[in-house]
Design an enzyme around this catalytic site. Structure first.
Site: not given
Length: 607
Positions: A301, A415
């Protein structure tokens, strides 16, 4: 603030002729030093119980301290707490005491008789709603309070207000380039107005205290919102009817995949976050204005920078990329979750920074960076012996058990992978990156979603194919990591000269053929064979195809910690397939797949 102290200093020097004063005012200290001009006498100053400053001189004849009769209080407002709690003293008015905007006398009859010692109270009590605002009072002396906090690293008014707004007990704040952000949590005592100098104080008031037309505007907003909501409701009902009719007419698979982008996950509960907020200037200075030389990684991200705060503390700054897939929901998700989690095997969040479109998370700095840099790097891997690898496996298991069972919230990470395991200076593992994590309710065991997000190679079959995730999804990811740590090879992209299996298939093949020790990283020496075999077996148990057959993390930790534990035999792992290459397509494709069952594959957002 400096002008206030200079006025006091000037006053003391004017009254006390036999003393010199030295005034010190910097980021860490504010104090005076008095030096006698005349060494024949000793003198000292003290603040008496009423809050007044007095000078005492040593009387050699009586052998005692004698007060010098004078007053350092130039006016009534110089008397500490003259107008009581929350009262405002202004020497330009008569009487000098009055209640600030939004406050009323605590005991009105006492104020009528010019006794203001009872102070003031809010006219409208606060209820910690979004409508509450802060009223600025300029040129005042900052109040005394039994409970207040100062954060010198926060120098932005917006950030300081955000810190106060997030805590329902916060009643006021003030910001200064010198002292940083100060917030108060109790009655405000000894506020006074200065004709020259002073600071801005922002006091929290109910929305009703801001303008007489507030109620009218509020009604107009409610009416407008109701009309818009009704209109949107009609649109949604119409869309639902059309969609149902379309579904009954056998919509094509492409439409189904497009519709699957919508996330049907339950919305994360909004909760107040008691977390320090850093100003953009503070983080920019710490990272040398986000210099490329301070960049230590590139997450899914956005970039991660190493920084050093003014206190000398090293931090890691995760800066959300404007083009990344993580929006405000994922950002708030990570802040809320990590702020509530405390475990030695979870990375510690120190604070956040929100400035316009910029969103950043500030973590404790992990000097050894991430696990993948060691186990998948043929040079560095020599520094990670088997004992350290085993300790890392156990540490990850303990952190995951805390998330699943022992924390205040039941957390599904979603994740887990080697690059999201950070290592401290002693190579202790810490689970990081909670942007995709989800909270499970007390009775929840599985959640379905149409928006599958995560990393290829670590996703469990039920999650990647059907969008079902649970604690057993994290267990699958953990099992993949265990096999990767043992072998030093990545599951995704694994290559072997004799077959086209992935790492899970290769480990399963060796297990069935009685040669599981061939999986061990060739660079490892002096391995503990029984521990290695136990880890391989635990890894295979965790990656079994059916989630109900995978162990819980409590069982995993027991099996890892117990030399004599009787472990069940693993069954075929999920995604146990062999890849073949065709002349027309150079990319890998599934050869053995679920051909007997027609599946609708959801849209994947891999990183």
């Amino acid at each position: 603030m400096a002008s206030i102290h200079q006025q006091i200093q000037l006053l003391i020097q004017t009254v006390v002729n036999n003393s010199n004063t030295i005034f010190v005012f910097n980021e860490t200290h504010v104090y005076y030093i008095f030096e006698n001009v005349e060494n024949s006498s000793m003198t000292r100053f003290w603040v008496n119980p009423s809050g007044s400053l007095q000078q005492l001189r040593w009387n050699r004849g009586t052998g005692d301290w004698a007060p010098i009769i004078f007053s350092l209080q130039r006016d009534e407002c110089d008397t500490f707490g003259r107008c009581g709690p929350n009262g405002l003293c202004d020497n330009n008015h008569s009487p000098v005491c009055h209640c600030p905007t939004g406050f009323v006398p605590r005991v009105p009859q006492d104020w009528a008789s010019l006794d203001s010692s009872g102070g003031c109270v809010l006219r409208t009590q606060l209820n910690c709603s979004d409508g509450e605002r802060f009223k600025r009072f300029s040129g005042v002396k900052l109040p005394y309070s039994s409970e207040f906090l100062v954060n010198r690293s926060v120098v932005s008014k917006q950030d300081c207000e955000l810190i106060c707004r997030r805590n329902c007990s916060c009643v006021a704040y003030s910001i200064s380039q010198v002292t940083g952000c100060a917030v108060w949590f109790n009655d405000l005592v000894d506020i006074r107005v200065y004709n020259d100098g002073g600071q801005d104080l922002y006091i929290r008031l109910a929305a009703s205290e801001f303008g007489s037309d507030k109620e009218g505007k509020r009604k107009a907003v409610i009416i407008s919102a109701s009309i818009v909501s009704g209109f949107l409701l009609l649109i949604l009902v119409g869309a639902y009817i059309i969609r149902k009719r379309t579904s009954s007419s056998h919509i094509n698979q492409a439409d189904a995949i497009n519709n699957s982008n919508e996330d049907e996950d339950p919305i994360l509960l909004e909760e107040d976050i008691e977390l320090p907020s850093f100003g953009l200037d503070t983080i920019a200075n710490a990272t040398d204005n986000f210099s490329s030389t301070n960049k230590i990684g590139e997450g899914g991200f956005g970039p991660v920078y190493r920084g050093t705060l003014s206190t000398g503390q090293e931090v890691a700054v995760k800066r959300l990329s404007k083009d990344s897939g993580q929006g405000l929901t994922e950002f708030k998700n990570e802040v809320i979750l990590i702020s509530k989690l405390q475990h030695r095997n979870l990375v510690r969040l120190l604070g956040c920074c929100i400035h316009r479109e910029d969103r950043m998370l500030i973590y404790e700095y992990m000097p050894k960076k991430s696990l993948d840099l060691y186990i998948f790097n043929q040079i560095r891997s020599t520094a990670v012996d088997w004992q350290k690898r085993f300790d890392i496996i156990v540490g990850i298991a303990r952190g995951l058990l805390y998330l699943h069972r022992d924390s205040r919230l039941r957390i599904i990470h979603r994740d887990l992978k080697a690059s999201n395991i950070l290592l401290d200076s002693e190579m202790n593992p810490k689970i990081s990156d909670f942007g995709l994590a989800r909270i499970f309710g007390g009775d929840q065991t599985q959640v379905n979603t149409k928006r599958v997000v995560g990393t290829y190679g670590y996703m469990s079959p039920e999650y990647a194919i059907d969008g079902h995730f649970s604690m057993k999804s994290d267990v699958f990811s953990f099992g993949v990591m265990v096999l990767e740590i043992v072998s030093g090879k990545k599951n995704r992209g694994f290559d072997h000269p004799d077959h086209d299996l992935n790492l899970l298939g290769h480990a399963w093949k060796l297990w069935n053929e009685g040669g599981p020790m061939e999986l061990v990283d060739a660079l490892l020496e002096n391995v503990h064979a029984s521990e290695v075999l136990r880890c391989i077996q635990v890894g295979l148990l965790c990656v079994q195809k059916r989630p109900e057959e995978r162990p819980l993390m409590s069982s995993v930790l027991y099996m890892l910690d117990s030399d004599n534990a009787s472990l069940p035999q693993p069954k075929q792992p999920g995604f146990y397939v062999e890849r073949v290459h065709t002349e027309t397509d150079s990319s890998s494709s599934w050869n053995k797949s679920y051909a007997s069952t027609e599946l609708t594959v959801t849209t994947l957002h891999g990183r």
